[in-house]
Scaffold this motif. Structure first.
Motif, PDB file in Angstrom:
ATOM      1  N   ASN A 115       1.752 104.079 -10.174  1.00 44.56           N
ATOM      2  CA  ASN A 115       1.466 104.452 -11.556  1.00 44.56           C
ATOM      3  C   ASN A 115       1.203 103.074 -12.257  1.00 44.56           C
ATOM      4  N   PRO A 116      -0.100 102.945 -12.872  1.00 45.36           N
ATOM      5  CA  PRO A 116      -0.265 101.657 -13.787  1.00 45.36           C
ATOM      6  C   PRO A 116       0.628 101.449 -15.047  1.00 45.36           C
ATOM      7  N   PHE A 117       1.469 102.435 -15.415  1.00 49.11           N
ATOM      8  CA  PHE A 117       2.277 102.327 -16.674  1.00 49.11           C
ATOM      9  C   PHE A 117       3.572 102.016 -15.877  1.00 49.11           C
ATOM     10  N   TYR A 118       3.838 102.276 -14.759  1.00 51.22           N
ATOM     11  CA  TYR A 118       5.048 101.879 -14.116  1.00 51.22           C
ATOM     12  C   TYR A 118       4.912 100.166 -13.822  1.00 51.22           C
ATOM     13  N   VAL A 119       3.752  99.885 -13.559  1.00 47.37           N
ATOM     14  CA  VAL A 119       3.362  98.443 -13.032  1.00 47.37           C
ATOM     15  C   VAL A 119       3.668  97.622 -14.231  1.00 47.37           C
ATOM     16  N   ALA A 120       3.186  98.178 -15.397  1.00 50.10           N
ATOM     17  CA  ALA A 120       3.439  97.459 -16.734  1.00 50.10           C
ATOM     18  C   ALA A 120       4.902  97.260 -16.992  1.00 50.10           C
ATOM     19  N   VAL A 121       5.767  98.563 -17.050  1.00 50.02           N
ATOM     20  CA  VAL A 121       6.987  98.399 -17.430  1.00 50.02           C
ATOM     21  C   VAL A 121       7.881  97.651 -16.444  1.00 50.02           C
ATOM     22  N   SER A 122       7.767  97.617 -15.030  1.00 54.62           N
ATOM     23  CA  SER A 122       8.438  96.907 -14.303  1.00 54.62           C
ATOM     24  C   SER A 122       8.208  95.583 -14.386  1.00 54.62           C
ATOM     25  N   SER A 123       7.033  95.053 -15.064  1.00 52.98           N
ATOM     26  CA  SER A 123       6.545  93.856 -14.823  1.00 52.98           C
ATOM     27  C   SER A 123       6.924  93.009 -16.198  1.00 52.98           C
ATOM     28  N   SER A 124       6.871  93.641 -17.199  1.00 57.32           N
ATOM     29  CA  SER A 124       6.687  92.932 -18.669  1.00 57.32           C
ATOM     30  C   SER A 124       7.601  93.589 -19.486  1.00 57.32           C
ATOM     31  N   PHE A 125       8.206  94.974 -19.498  1.00 57.72           N
ATOM     32  CA  PHE A 125       9.084  95.484 -20.490  1.00 57.72           C
ATOM     33  C   PHE A 125      10.042  94.613 -21.118  1.00 57.72           C
ATOM     34  N   ALA A 126      10.195  94.351 -22.244  1.00 60.98           N
ATOM     35  CA  ALA A 126      11.426  93.694 -22.761  1.00 60.98           C
ATOM     36  C   ALA A 126      12.688  94.219 -22.475  1.00 60.98           C
ATOM     37  N   GLY A 127      13.514  93.587 -21.928  1.00 63.73           N
ATOM     38  CA  GLY A 127      14.951  93.937 -21.193  1.00 63.73           C
ATOM     39  C   GLY A 127      14.915  94.192 -19.916  1.00 63.73           C
ATOM     40  N   THR A 128      13.681  94.425 -19.258  1.00 62.81           N
ATOM     41  CA  THR A 128      13.536  94.681 -17.646  1.00 62.81           C
ATOM     42  C   THR A 128      14.169  93.485 -16.782  1.00 62.81           C
ATOM     43  N   GLN A 129      14.046  92.477 -17.153  1.00 58.41           N
ATOM     44  CA  GLN A 129      14.426  91.341 -16.356  1.00 58.41           C
ATOM     45  C   GLN A 129      16.025  91.203 -16.439  1.00 58.41           C
ATOM     46  N   GLU A 130      16.429  91.266 -17.729  1.00 57.42           N
ATOM     47  CA  GLU A 130      18.022  91.368 -17.650  1.00 57.42           C
ATOM     48  C   GLU A 130      18.699  92.522 -17.066  1.00 57.42           C
ATOM     49  N   TYR A 131      17.923  93.630 -17.152  1.00 54.63           N
ATOM     50  CA  TYR A 131      18.472  95.082 -16.404  1.00 54.63           C
ATOM     51  C   TYR A 131      18.576  94.777 -14.985  1.00 54.63           C
ATOM     52  N   MET A 132      17.394  94.196 -14.658  1.00 52.54           N
ATOM     53  CA  MET A 132      17.406  93.812 -13.000  1.00 52.54           C
ATOM     54  C   MET A 132      18.453  92.797 -12.462  1.00 52.54           C
ATOM     55  N   ALA A 133      18.520  91.911 -13.518  1.00 49.48           N
ATOM     56  CA  ALA A 133      19.476  90.885 -13.100  1.00 49.48           C
ATOM     57  C   ALA A 133      20.915  91.693 -12.579  1.00 49.48           C
ATOM     58  N   MET A 134      21.362  92.660 -13.531  1.00 52.82           N
ATOM     59  CA  MET A 134      22.456  93.117 -13.517  1.00 52.82           C
ATOM     60  C   MET A 134      22.383  94.293 -12.301  1.00 52.82           C
ATOM     61  N   GLU A 135      21.111  94.911 -11.891  1.00 55.07           N
ATOM     62  CA  GLU A 135      21.118  95.704 -11.068  1.00 55.07           C
ATOM     63  C   GLU A 135      21.218  94.859  -9.620  1.00 55.07           C
ATOM     64  N   LYS A 136      20.738  93.694  -9.541  1.00 52.40           N
ATOM     65  CA  LYS A 136      20.875  92.736  -8.289  1.00 52.40           C
ATOM     66  C   LYS A 136      22.262  92.409  -8.159  1.00 52.40           C
ATOM     67  N   LEU A 137      22.933  92.312  -9.237  1.00 52.31           N
ATOM     68  CA  LEU A 137      24.220  91.869  -9.214  1.00 52.31           C
ATOM     69  C   LEU A 137      25.295  93.169  -8.645  1.00 52.31           C
ATOM     70  N   GLY A 138      24.829  94.256  -9.004  1.00 52.67           N
ATOM     71  CA  GLY A 138      25.516  95.467  -8.442  1.00 52.67           C
ATOM     72  C   GLY A 138      25.118  95.328  -6.749  1.00 52.67           C
ATOM     73  N   GLN A 139      24.141  95.245  -6.483  1.00 52.53           N
ATOM     74  CA  GLN A 139      23.493  95.283  -5.157  1.00 52.53           C
ATOM     75  C   GLN A 139      24.336  94.412  -4.358  1.00 52.53           C
ATOM     76  N   LEU A 140      24.429  93.165  -4.755  1.00 49.91           N
ATOM     77  CA  LEU A 140      24.961  92.113  -4.086  1.00 49.91           C
ATOM     78  C   LEU A 140      26.497  92.168  -3.895  1.00 49.91           C
ATOM     79  N   ASP A 141      27.041  92.700  -5.135  1.00 49.39           N
ATOM     80  CA  ASP A 141      28.562  93.041  -4.888  1.00 49.39           C
ATOM     81  C   ASP A 141      28.840  94.120  -3.824  1.00 49.39           C
ATOM     82  N   LYS A 142      27.975  95.190  -3.895  1.00 49.28           N
ATOM     83  CA  LYS A 142      28.029  96.343  -2.663  1.00 49.28           C
ATOM     84  C   LYS A 142      28.086  95.791  -1.398  1.00 49.28           C
TER      85      LYS A 142
END
Length: 384
Positions: free
Chosen positions: A119-146
């Motif tokens: 979906n083009p809108f998903y591509v935009a949100v996942s690549s450049s939406f404000a806060g996505t990078q910080e959210y995904m940093a926390m997401e990746k931290l959760g994955q690493l801990d698991k």
């Protein structure tokens, strides 16, 4: 008589790294204060003291890969060559979109996941939406801990937070992204599918026609398709964000606030220290990076400037050279005094924050030896 604040309590980095209960260290602070280098140095020192470490960096300049002798870092932890001792060190760089894709793929059926990913809108949100990078940093931290708990591959995770405008963005991002995805506008886009169509049709038609005029029919269609497909996954996103937030509050997690000896950076550090306290998150201490080194000569700035004034117009070159050196000495002493006052103010406002002061280095860190040197300087702080 005016009383002067005592020195800040000292941050003992080695004691923190040697504590087997210490599982996560989050290095945070404003952009441009040396978080990436500090994170890498701490991770390397921990590994060479026997810990099994993975360091997660979010650094667009990719200096970490160069300093660790890895040609390219990506979303997969890779061993760092050249680490001595009984420990190990893996390094990775957050790929924001890839992490978002992995979450979608893990939460949805293959067909639904592909529908979202294309979906083009998903591509935009996942690549450049404000806060996505910080959210995904926390997401990746959760994955690493698991993964660490399941496999035993790592017993310490070091996180270099995103180079945000504000250090607080790292803690605010999950709620910001969740609010966006759960906001009134998104609910409105889903209204025909969720609510009684007859009640919603007239009003929704007016809204969609107005939006279509502004952003175009195709964009609106992409947004509606994205929200409809993503709606079933949204509860999982909220739950995952909450789990990671709780992980940051848990025993075994510590925050290191990194700052430069400048007013704006220390102000950001103060905000972050106060925010961590409000959120009941454990603060290990403050690292003041790139501090000016006090000249070893016991000569006050006033005396140096007096000598400069006397010699600057001398006829012989040796005297003029001496005048230049005296001026440099005076400037350096004044800078050191200013930085000392700034650190003193911070210590007065936050007397319980343990602090390590790292001197400015003459050259950039570009290899493991440079990172070892920074780790050694951190240890010297605790030794006095």
């Amino acid at each position: 008589m005016t009383s002067h604040p005592g020195p800040a309590p000292v941050l003992d980095v080695d004691a923190m790294l040697d504590d087997p209960q210490q599982r996560i260290i989050v290095c945070c602070g404003a952009g441009g204060v040396g978080k990436t280098t500090t994170s890498a140095a701490i991770a390397l020192r921990a590994a060479e003291r026997g810990r099994k470490v993975v360091v997660l960096t979010i650094d667009p300049a990719r200096r970490l890969a160069q300093s660790m002798g890895i040609e390219a870092l990506d979303n997969t932890p890779r061993p760092v060559p050249g680490v001595t001792g009984d420990g190990s060190l893996d390094a990775m760089m957050l790929d924001m979109k890839r992490t978002f894709d992995e979450v979608v793929e893990s939460q949805a059926s293959p067909e639904k996941a592909q529908q979202i990913l294309n979906n083009p809108f998903y591509v935009a949100v996942s690549s450049s939406f404000a806060g996505t990078q910080e959210y995904m940093a926390m997401e990746k931290l959760g994955q690493l801990d698991k993964d660490a708990r399941a496999s035993g591959r790592w017993d310490l995770i070091v996180v270099d937070t995103p180079p945000s405008r504000s250090a607080l963005d790292f803690l605010d991002a999950p709620e910001r992204l969740s609010s966006f995805l759960d906001g009134k506008f998104m609910k409105l886009l889903l209204a025909p599918a969720r609510g009684p169509a007859k009640l919603m049709a007239a009003g929704f038609g007016l809204v969609t026609r107005a939006i279509t005029t502004i952003i175009g029919a195709q964009v609106l269609a992409d947004m509606q398709a994205f929200v409809a497909a993503f709606d079933t996954l949204f509860g999982g996103f909220r739950q995952r964000a909450q789990r990671t937030f709780e992980l940051l509050q848990a025993p075994g997690t510590s925050f290191l606030v990194v700052a430069a000896p400048e007013p704006d950076a220390l102000r950001e550090a103060a905000y972050f220290v106060e925010r961590l306290s409000e959120e009941s998150m454990p603060l290990a201490g403050l690292v003041v990076n790139r501090a000016s080194v006090d000249p070893p000569v016991d000569l006050s700035p006033a005396a140096a400037m007096s000598g400069y004034e006397k010699l600057r117009d001398a006829e012989d070159a040796a005297s003029r050279t001496a005048a230049g050196l005296l001026r440099l000495h005076a400037d350096r002493k004044l800078i050191v005094e200013r930085e000392t006052r700034l650190r003193g103010r911070f210590a007065t406002a936050h007397p319980h924050v343990r602090t390590a002061v790292l001197p400015a280095l003459p050259t950039d860190v570009h290899d493991l030896d440079g990172l070892r040197g920074i780790g050694g300087l951190l240890a010297l702080t605790a030794q006095g």
